[in-house]
Write a protein that holds these residues in place. Structure first.
Motif, PDB file in Angstrom:
ATOM      1  N   ILE A 239       0.842  -1.338  -0.042  1.00  0.00           N
ATOM      2  CA  ILE A 239       0.064  -0.101  -0.116  1.00  0.00           C
ATOM      3  C   ILE A 239       0.974   1.366  -0.024  1.00  0.00           C
ATOM      4  O   ILE A 239       0.539   2.195  -0.836  1.00  0.00           O
ATOM      5  N   LEU A 240       1.799   1.389   0.944  1.00  0.00           N
ATOM      6  CA  LEU A 240       2.527   2.373   0.948  1.00  0.00           C
ATOM      7  C   LEU A 240       3.427   2.564  -0.318  1.00  0.00           C
ATOM      8  O   LEU A 240       3.685   3.693  -0.611  1.00  0.00           O
ATOM      9  N   THR A 241       3.937   1.653  -0.752  1.00  0.00           N
ATOM     10  CA  THR A 241       4.783   1.714  -1.987  1.00  0.00           C
ATOM     11  C   THR A 241       4.024   2.137  -3.131  1.00  0.00           C
ATOM     12  O   THR A 241       4.293   3.145  -4.053  1.00  0.00           O
ATOM     13  N   SER A 242       2.686   1.723  -3.354  1.00  0.00           N
ATOM     14  CA  SER A 242       1.919   1.996  -4.185  1.00  0.00           C
ATOM     15  C   SER A 242       1.275   3.481  -4.248  1.00  0.00           C
ATOM     16  O   SER A 242       0.962   4.164  -5.233  1.00  0.00           O
ATOM     17  N   LEU A 243       1.473   3.949  -2.981  1.00  0.00           N
ATOM     18  CA  LEU A 243       1.035   5.402  -2.802  1.00  0.00           C
ATOM     19  C   LEU A 243       2.190   6.397  -3.166  1.00  0.00           C
ATOM     20  O   LEU A 243       2.082   7.487  -3.771  1.00  0.00           O
ATOM     21  N   ILE A 244       3.386   6.007  -2.741  1.00  0.00           N
ATOM     22  CA  ILE A 244       4.740   6.748  -2.812  1.00  0.00           C
ATOM     23  C   ILE A 244       5.103   6.799  -4.192  1.00  0.00           C
ATOM     24  O   ILE A 244       5.383   8.033  -4.728  1.00  0.00           O
ATOM     25  N   VAL A 245       5.221   5.598  -4.914  1.00  0.00           N
ATOM     26  CA  VAL A 245       5.698   5.524  -6.274  1.00  0.00           C
ATOM     27  C   VAL A 245       4.969   6.592  -7.460  1.00  0.00           C
ATOM     28  O   VAL A 245       5.505   7.319  -7.917  1.00  0.00           O
ATOM     29  N   PRO A 246       3.341   6.494  -7.372  1.00  0.00           N
ATOM     30  CA  PRO A 246       2.903   7.378  -8.324  1.00  0.00           C
ATOM     31  C   PRO A 246       2.735   8.768  -7.741  1.00  0.00           C
ATOM     32  O   PRO A 246       2.716   9.592  -8.629  1.00  0.00           O
ATOM     33  N   THR A 247       3.011   8.921  -6.541  1.00  0.00           N
ATOM     34  CA  THR A 247       3.013  10.484  -5.945  1.00  0.00           C
ATOM     35  C   THR A 247       4.298  11.110  -6.619  1.00  0.00           C
ATOM     36  O   THR A 247       4.242  12.305  -6.836  1.00  0.00           O
ATOM     37  N   LEU A 248       5.543  10.261  -6.671  1.00  0.00           N
ATOM     38  CA  LEU A 248       6.485  10.817  -7.330  1.00  0.00           C
ATOM     39  C   LEU A 248       6.723  11.013  -8.687  1.00  0.00           C
ATOM     40  O   LEU A 248       7.118  11.692  -9.447  1.00  0.00           O
ATOM     41  N   ALA A 249       6.136   9.686  -9.242  1.00  0.00           N
ATOM     42  CA  ALA A 249       6.305   9.579 -10.852  1.00  0.00           C
ATOM     43  C   ALA A 249       5.239  10.137 -11.697  1.00  0.00           C
ATOM     44  O   ALA A 249       5.558  10.614 -12.741  1.00  0.00           O
ATOM     45  N   LEU A 250       3.935  10.093 -11.333  1.00  0.00           N
ATOM     46  CA  LEU A 250       2.762  10.628 -12.013  1.00  0.00           C
ATOM     47  C   LEU A 250       3.120  12.000 -12.568  1.00  0.00           C
ATOM     48  O   LEU A 250       2.826  12.556 -13.623  1.00  0.00           O
ATOM     49  N   PRO A 251       3.430  13.069 -11.434  1.00  0.00           N
ATOM     50  CA  PRO A 251       3.670  14.421 -11.914  1.00  0.00           C
ATOM     51  C   PRO A 251       4.586  14.558 -13.096  1.00  0.00           C
ATOM     52  O   PRO A 251       4.677  15.707 -13.726  1.00  0.00           O
ATOM     53  N   LEU A 252       5.635  13.611 -13.311  1.00  0.00           N
ATOM     54  CA  LEU A 252       6.659  13.806 -14.502  1.00  0.00           C
ATOM     55  C   LEU A 252       5.638  13.217 -15.642  1.00  0.00           C
ATOM     56  O   LEU A 252       6.552  13.721 -16.820  1.00  0.00           O
ATOM     57  N   LEU A 253       4.703  12.493 -15.639  1.00  0.00           N
ATOM     58  CA  LEU A 253       4.105  11.952 -16.726  1.00  0.00           C
ATOM     59  C   LEU A 253       2.854  12.797 -17.275  1.00  0.00           C
ATOM     60  O   LEU A 253       2.587  12.873 -18.370  1.00  0.00           O
ATOM     61  N   LEU A 254       2.267  13.361 -16.242  1.00  0.00           N
ATOM     62  CA  LEU A 254       0.726  14.078 -16.536  1.00  0.00           C
ATOM     63  C   LEU A 254       1.092  15.464 -16.460  1.00  0.00           C
ATOM     64  O   LEU A 254       1.852  16.025 -15.520  1.00  0.00           O
ATOM     65  N   PRO A 255       0.322  16.429 -17.325  1.00  0.00           N
ATOM     66  CA  PRO A 255       0.436  17.740 -17.060  1.00  0.00           C
ATOM     67  C   PRO A 255      -0.226  18.210 -15.912  1.00  0.00           C
ATOM     68  O   PRO A 255      -1.299  17.469 -15.467  1.00  0.00           O
ATOM     69  N   LYS A 256       0.071  19.390 -15.343  1.00  0.00           N
ATOM     70  CA  LYS A 256      -0.393  19.885 -14.178  1.00  0.00           C
ATOM     71  C   LYS A 256      -1.656  20.443 -14.638  1.00  0.00           C
ATOM     72  O   LYS A 256      -2.063  21.156 -15.613  1.00  0.00           O
ATOM     73  N   ALA A 257      -2.870  20.253 -13.590  1.00  0.00           N
ATOM     74  CA  ALA A 257      -4.146  20.744 -14.035  1.00  0.00           C
ATOM     75  C   ALA A 257      -4.345  22.184 -13.908  1.00  0.00           C
ATOM     76  O   ALA A 257      -3.524  22.770 -12.955  1.00  0.00           O
ATOM     77  N   VAL A 258      -4.812  22.931 -14.802  1.00  0.00           N
ATOM     78  CA  VAL A 258      -4.981  24.345 -14.661  1.00  0.00           C
ATOM     79  C   VAL A 258      -6.568  24.550 -14.399  1.00  0.00           C
ATOM     80  O   VAL A 258      -7.264  24.334 -15.326  1.00  0.00           O
ATOM     81  N   SER A 259      -6.727  25.603 -13.374  1.00  0.00           N
ATOM     82  CA  SER A 259      -8.135  25.617 -13.195  1.00  0.00           C
ATOM     83  C   SER A 259      -8.747  26.674 -14.313  1.00  0.00           C
ATOM     84  O   SER A 259      -8.015  27.706 -14.917  1.00  0.00           O
ATOM     85  N   LYS A 260      -9.726  26.496 -14.671  1.00  0.00           N
ATOM     86  CA  LYS A 260     -10.445  27.325 -15.520  1.00  0.00           C
ATOM     87  C   LYS A 260     -10.737  28.867 -15.161  1.00  0.00           C
ATOM     88  O   LYS A 260     -11.150  29.725 -15.899  1.00  0.00           O
ATOM     89  N   TYR A 261     -10.839  28.983 -13.939  1.00  0.00           N
ATOM     90  CA  TYR A 261     -10.936  30.161 -13.445  1.00  0.00           C
ATOM     91  C   TYR A 261     -10.374  30.282 -11.941  1.00  0.00           C
ATOM     92  O   TYR A 261     -10.302  29.111 -11.110  1.00  0.00           O
ATOM     93  N   SER A 262      -9.998  31.579 -11.398  1.00  0.00           N
ATOM     94  CA  SER A 262      -9.395  31.449 -10.165  1.00  0.00           C
ATOM     95  C   SER A 262     -10.304  31.904  -9.031  1.00  0.00           C
ATOM     96  O   SER A 262     -11.602  32.264  -9.495  1.00  0.00           O
ATOM     97  N   GLU A 263     -10.061  31.974  -7.790  1.00  0.00           N
ATOM     98  CA  GLU A 263     -11.046  32.321  -6.632  1.00  0.00           C
ATOM     99  C   GLU A 263     -11.340  33.582  -6.904  1.00  0.00           C
ATOM    100  O   GLU A 263     -12.643  34.010  -6.467  1.00  0.00           O
ATOM    101  N   GLU A 264     -10.459  34.641  -7.387  1.00  0.00           N
ATOM    102  CA  GLU A 264     -10.826  35.950  -7.380  1.00  0.00           C
ATOM    103  C   GLU A 264     -11.667  36.103  -8.403  1.00  0.00           C
ATOM    104  O   GLU A 264     -12.650  36.948  -8.455  1.00  0.00           O
ATOM    105  N   GLU A 265     -11.660  35.621  -9.480  1.00  0.00           N
ATOM    106  CA  GLU A 265     -12.594  35.685 -10.875  1.00  0.00           C
ATOM    107  C   GLU A 265     -13.826  35.281 -10.204  1.00  0.00           C
ATOM    108  O   GLU A 265     -14.967  35.976 -10.464  1.00  0.00           O
ATOM    109  N   LEU A 266     -13.929  34.067  -9.452  1.00  0.00           N
ATOM    110  CA  LEU A 266     -15.278  33.616  -9.084  1.00  0.00           C
ATOM    111  C   LEU A 266     -15.880  34.744  -8.126  1.00  0.00           C
ATOM    112  O   LEU A 266     -17.159  35.043  -8.190  1.00  0.00           O
ATOM    113  N   ALA A 267     -15.017  35.243  -7.145  1.00  0.00           N
ATOM    114  CA  ALA A 267     -15.683  36.209  -6.157  1.00  0.00           C
ATOM    115  C   ALA A 267     -16.290  37.501  -6.959  1.00  0.00           C
ATOM    116  O   ALA A 267     -17.137  37.867  -6.672  1.00  0.00           O
TER     117      ALA A 267
END
Length: 674
Positions: free
Chosen positions: A392-420
């Protein structure tokens, strides 16, 4: 009593972990919950704590699986049936066999039946854990959908295989044909029983809805009890209770459109309840992992000093084997994923491999192992739990380190300031519309106060500034009431009553016990001994009021209703003064806008409640409800026009629509209940 205390501590640990994870959102919440469990392990009361295995299956796994089932899209599941079956059954069985034989080769003393049990435990994946890790990443929709469908049924496959392995360990014999026959009976029997019971339960729910017995106090407990009933009936028949629960959940998901005939209030309560229950149960499992980890390691050291390192290596090796298997299975087309083209197959297969996270179900299954086997302590139970923990711990640690290198970072379509900002524009438009159309309506001001409360107060609230503003408002109220009393606009009784309400408002919003004490001293003891002329005049007036109250106590009780109705009249002038002061302060001091808006909300809410409660106009409630409905409709129209002209993005519009729906439900419900 001790059991209740233990459970309360577990719940408290989950709550604390959730609070900490909100602050450290880059750390998967499972790690924080495990850490909370480690802290609990130092409490003496948990030294010999053990939860019955049957409790895990009934109370935790069945509830989680039912919730997963009712949140699964049947159309997507049907469309991807071949892929889901391949990953959740075929790959699961192959993984169990390979893991079992590999473990037996490394630890020959462990019986083959128990190594297969270990394989069954660590095979199921957890899509919820994947979601927590990839919350800030853009995971391909096809990959995430495949993972969710897989985790729904490979949990059931693992549980069925685990029961077969334990049965083999108990009897000491295992027949391939008998095993296959038993698997088919238990697996498909669970599906059949779940389908029948699910249809019956949904029919009962629909019947209750048609009879208008659809209040939250009936329907929410009814739904929460469903997984327990289905699980117990299925297990009594001898089929898979977990699969029966999953299928029952799926049927509830199919019937959601018909079940939405219930009120919006019930739907919100139901969804919120299930989110909370699911979150708590997931959290409890990981807290228990951290709680039991020290004792597991101590027991292993007692058994064999080197066994901890051997089992640690076994856990990491088994994770690597299952990860490679997942990659090969998807990349070599065994999973029959038609939606992937050749270019994205390799990349998606790597993501699928790393996303084979093992979480709640794996840990719950490990804890569900019997404590005894044929009257003796269950052999290698501690070893299996430890290996499962490492996986369990290995399967949590490995993707936590590896997936950010493989997948693009999610960009919010709007900011909290824009929503307010957009929310403020929406509210302004609705207020202008109501003021223009209903300027002479007595309910307009109250509706505007309610709408103004929709605005988002951004940033940090300075408590010192907040308290100064509240104190200034209180002083202004006090001066206004004294002037009204001097001019004989109100009676001493009404003045005293109003000041009690005003003082309660201020004390309610003080931010600490010390500040409340200072307030009492300031407006009580210090004023009593103050030598100023103004203070003496105030004391004289309020002293007269006190004696008048004592002399006319019987009268006061008799005229209580009329007196409180006069509060609405008494409150009008001080409220206008306070509102004028706050509006002027907002213009002159923009740096205090957050604090001023918060104070304004407090006074607006008090004004609304006083006016709503004591207004003598019988049509007041209907007028206010109608104006609110009109205002909310205007807000929806405003958003629709802004989205159509692309001034607001679709995502921003959806967020605002959701806010309006929630506000409409809350405000109208509160008005009807007052």
């Amino acid at each position: 009593m001790e059991t209740v205390f233990l459970i309360l501590l577990l719940l408290a640990a989950v709550v604390v972990a959730n609070i900490v994870s909100w602050r450290f959102d880059n750390i998967p919440i499972a790690f924080i919950q495990i850490a909370a469990g480690l802290v609990l392990s130092f409490i003496p009361i948990y030294k010999h704590f053990e939860l019955e295995p049957e409790v895990f299956l009934l109370v935790i796994i069945s509830v989680l699986m039912f919730n997963d089932g009712q949140n699964t899209s049947l159309s997507r599941l049907t469309h991807q049936f071949g892929t889901t079956f391949s990953l959740s059954v075929e790959l699961a069985i192959i993984s169990i066999l390979i893991v079992g034989f590999t473990t037996h080769l490394i630890i020959p003393s462990m019986p083959l039946a128990l190594t297969f049990a270990l394989g069954a435990i660590i095979t199921p994946t957890d899509a919820v854990a994947v979601s927590s890790i990839t919350s800030n990443m853009l995971v391909p929709k096809e990959v995430m959908g495949t993972l969710e469908n897989e985790s729904l049924f490979n949990d059931a496959s693992g549980i069925v295989a685990l029961n077969l392995a334990i049965a083999a360990a108990v009897t000491g014999q295992f027949s391939v044909m008998d095993g296959i026959g038993n698997f088919v009976y238990v697996f498909f029997g669970g599906i059949l029983v779940g389908g029948i019971l699910g249809a019956i339960i949904v029919a009962i729910r629909l019947r209750l809805i048609n009879m208008h017995v659809d209040t939250p106090s009936v329907m929410v407990p009814f739904t929460l009890l469903t997984p327990f009933v289905v699980y117990l009936i299925a297990e009594a028949i001898g089929v898979s209770g977990i699969l029966a629960v999953v299928v029952t959940g799926l049927i509830h998901g199919i019937q959601q459109n018909r079940l939405r005939l219930t009120s919006s209030r019930l739907q919100i309560v139901m969804n919120s309840t299930w989110q909370v229950v699911s979150s708590i149960l997931n959290g409890i499992v990981f807290v228990l992992l951290g709680l039991s980890l020290p004792s597991v390691i101590i027991n292993l050291h007692k058994h064999d000093t080197s066994s901890v390192f051997i089992l640690l290596g076994v856990g990491i090796l088994l994770y690597l084997i299952m990860t490679v298997l997942r990659y090969l299975w998807t990349n070599w087309d065994f999973a029959r994923i038609r939606a992937w083209d050749r270019k994205e197959k390799h990349a998606n297969s790597i993501v699928m491999a790393y996303s084979g996270v093992h979480g709640t179900i794996t840990l719950a299954m490990a804890f569900s192992l019997p404590l005894t086997l044929n009257g003796q302590p269950f052999p290698y139970r501690t070893d299996i739990i430890f290996v499962a923990t490492v996986v369990i711990l290995t399967s949590l640690i490995v993707p936590t380190l590896a997936l950010p290198l493989l997948l693009p970072k999610a960009v919010s379509k709007y900011s909290e300031e824009e929503l307010a900002k957009a929310k403020g524009q929406m509210v302004d438009d609705a207020i202008v519309s109501i003021q223009t159309r209903h300027e002479k309506n007595t309910s307009t001001s109250q509706v505007i106060n309610i709408l103004d409360g929709q605005r988002t107060i951004e940033g940090h609230i300075d408590k010192a500034k907040l308290n100064i503003i509240f104190d200034n408002c209180f002083e202004l109220e006090q001066q206004t009431i004294l002037e009204m009393l001097k001019n004989e606009e109100i009676t001493p009784l009404n003045a005293n009553l109003y000041m009690r309400v005003a003082r309660r408002t201020i004390i309610q919003y003080q931010q600490s016990a010390w500040q409340r004490f200072i307030l009492v001293v300031r407006f009580g003891i210090l004023e009593k001994f103050s030598p100023s002329k103004e203070a003496r005049r105030r004391r004289k007036i309020f002293h007269q009021m006190k004696h008048q109250q004592a002399d006319n106590r019987a009268d006061m009780i008799a005229k209580n209703k009329k007196m409180w109705r006069q509060m609405a009249v008494t409150e009008k002038k001080p409220f206008e003064k306070v509102t004028s002061y706050l509006n002027q302060s907002l213009v002159n001091d923009k740096e205090k806008s957050r604090e001023i808006n918060l104070v304004r909300r407090a006074y607006d809410e008090r004004h609304r409640r006083l006016t709503r409660t004591f207004n003598e106009n019988e049509n007041f409630e209907n007028d206010q409800n109608e104006l609110l409905i009109e205002a909310f409709q205007q807000e929806n129209t405003y958003i629709q026009s802004k989205v159509a002209t692309k001034e607001f993005s679709t995502e921003l519009g959806s967020a605002l629509y959701e806010q309006i729906s929630t506000d409409q439900l809350v405000y109208l419900q509160s008005l009807n209940e007052e």
